[in-house]
Design an enzyme around this catalytic site. Structure first.
Site, mmCIF file in Angstrom:
data_model
loop_
_atom_site.group_PDB
_atom_site.id
_atom_site.type_symbol
_atom_site.label_atom_id
_atom_site.label_comp_id
_atom_site.label_asym_id
_atom_site.label_seq_id
_atom_site.Cartn_x
_atom_site.Cartn_y
_atom_site.Cartn_z
ATOM 1 N N ASP A 1 -20.065 -48.684 -31.285
ATOM 2 C CA ASP A 1 -19.050 -48.720 -32.335
ATOM 3 C C ASP A 1 -17.788 -48.094 -31.787
ATOM 4 O O ASP A 1 -17.830 -47.237 -30.899
ATOM 5 C CB ASP A 1 -19.506 -47.941 -33.573
ATOM 6 C CG ASP A 1 -19.334 -46.441 -33.377
ATOM 7 O OD1 ASP A 1 -18.367 -45.873 -33.932
ATOM 8 O OD2 ASP A 1 -20.141 -45.828 -32.660
ATOM 9 N N ASP B 1 -22.691 -42.714 -40.034
ATOM 10 C CA ASP B 1 -22.636 -41.534 -39.195
ATOM 11 C C ASP B 1 -22.926 -40.314 -40.065
ATOM 12 O O ASP B 1 -22.772 -40.341 -41.280
ATOM 13 C CB ASP B 1 -21.253 -41.427 -38.550
ATOM 14 C CG ASP B 1 -21.224 -40.441 -37.401
ATOM 15 O OD1 ASP B 1 -22.280 -39.853 -37.099
ATOM 16 O OD2 ASP B 1 -20.149 -40.259 -36.815
#
Length: 377
Positions: free
Chosen positions: A270, A91
């Site tokens: 996720d 991320d």
């Protein structure tokens, strides 16, 4: 990175596919366990592979603060540092900056913030996020974005959409001028913003898709908006996003959320829920969630989940695992987390099978109907 669709469902937007990276293939739809600080809590890489994980996540914000990119780079990148040999996604750090840090200033240049760990001051810009992710060496890297909260006003959403588009351009320029540090390619995904406003989502998609080389993430959801509004937004994005690229819904969610989103064409997911909830005693089972610390399980010697795809569900009783939690034995946390990760990965594998066999629409409708009666799913 390459993406090929192998099967389409005839009645929904669900599909199966293969994402090809230099660290291996990812079968989609896929659930990606979250290894925020370079490890999925309590799991070794070997155990994750045994559970069927094709890809895991790391986080730019946390790894930048600890242990730092210099140490990871000295090791040869995050794959080598953590001994994970399969694909990895990182991320951008944007969500964590906005949600965890003490923000000093948000400008078009980037974000000034104080670490949630020690209060030290830092600047995170699109270029800095890309630099960190170059050092980490993940296969899929996320563009730095401005993620407004679910209750943000229209003015803030408009500003976030424009910044996210501008920042994506800067991310691409940085990557073009600073090649990968290791012997594998990295692929950049933009992140669509716009809250639950369809016009803002349209503007964000139109501004980012034409610049994107591969996959696309849907961000800014599961951040406080109504659940129905979230799915309406995903449905709207499905109508506009290109069909030939993988779609990643960030930070979602419950098993029922995943199944519903797959019906709307999402490929990648996720969420920290399997491990976080597991550490707090909530176990996902075929009969719904089991809050294992509840008193009613004190003398319950039945298996946690007789229908579990993992042996732990059949091996260990509710009474025993409740005992482990009560005496703070780490094995209890590991059993719960293992069953949860296994549940999520097995669910996506089952979905792959039903899409390939043409049974997904009927199966998912029946499964979702059944889950309405089961709490926590």
């Amino acid at each position: 990175m390459k993406y090929s669709i192998t099967h389409f469902d005839k009645k929904t937007s669900a599909r199966t596919g293969i994402i090809t990276t230099d660290h291996g293939n990812i079968q989609t739809p896929v659930f990606m366990p979250v290894g925020t600080i370079g490890a999925v809590k309590t799991f070794s890489p070997h155990e994750l592979e045994g559970l069927g994980a094709d890809i895991i996540l790391g986080n730019t914000y946390h790894l930048y603060l600890r242990p730092g990119t210099d140490i990871i780079h000295e090791a040869g990148g995050l794959h080598t540092f953590s001994n994970w040999t399969k694909p990895m996604l990182t991320d951008s750090g944007g969500f964590q900056v906005f949600s965890l840090a003490n923000l000093n200033k948000i400008t078009d240049e980037g974000v000034e913030f104080q670490s949630h760990l020690d209060g030290s001051s830092h600047n995170l810009t699109p270029e800095k996020s890309m630099e960190i992710q170059r050092f980490l060496g993940s296969d899929i890297i996320m563009a730095f974005d401005h993620c407004p909260p679910g209750k943000a006003d229209n003015k803030e959403v408009i500003k976030a959409v424009k910044r996210t588009s501008d920042w994506f351009k800067r991310c691409k320029i940085y990557l073009r001028n600073n090649p990968s540090l290791y012997s594998h390619d990295q692929t950049l995904f933009p992140i669509i913003q716009g809250g639950v406003d369809e016009e803002m989502r349209r503007i964000s998609i139109e501004g980012l898709v034409e610049q994107a080389d591969s996959g696309i993430a849907i961000g800014g959801l599961a951040v406080g908006e109504e659940k129905n509004a979230m799915f309406d937004t995903i449905d709207f994005c499905d109508s506009l996003l290109p069909k030939d690229r993988p779609r990643y819904l960030m930070g979602v969610g419950k098993p029922t959320d995943i199944v519903r989103a797959i019906r709307l064409g999402v490929d990648m997911f996720d969420c920290v829920m399997p491990t976080r909830n597991g550490r707090n005693g909530q176990i996902f089972t075929s009969d719904g969630t089991v809050n294992i610390t509840n008193r009613k399980y004190k003398n319950d010697h039945s298996p946690i989940d007789e229908n579990s795809t993992h042996a732990y569900g059949r091996m260990f009783t509710k009474s025993y695992v409740r005992h482990l939690f009560n005496v703070k034995e780490i094995l209890g946390l590991r059993i719960a987390s293992t069953l949860n990760i296994s549940y999520y990965i097995s669910l996506t594998k089952k979905i792959q099978e039903t899409i390939q066999s043409g049974e997904f629409d009927a199966w998912s409708n029946s499964w979702l109907s059944d889950m309405k009666l089961k709490k926590g799913m």
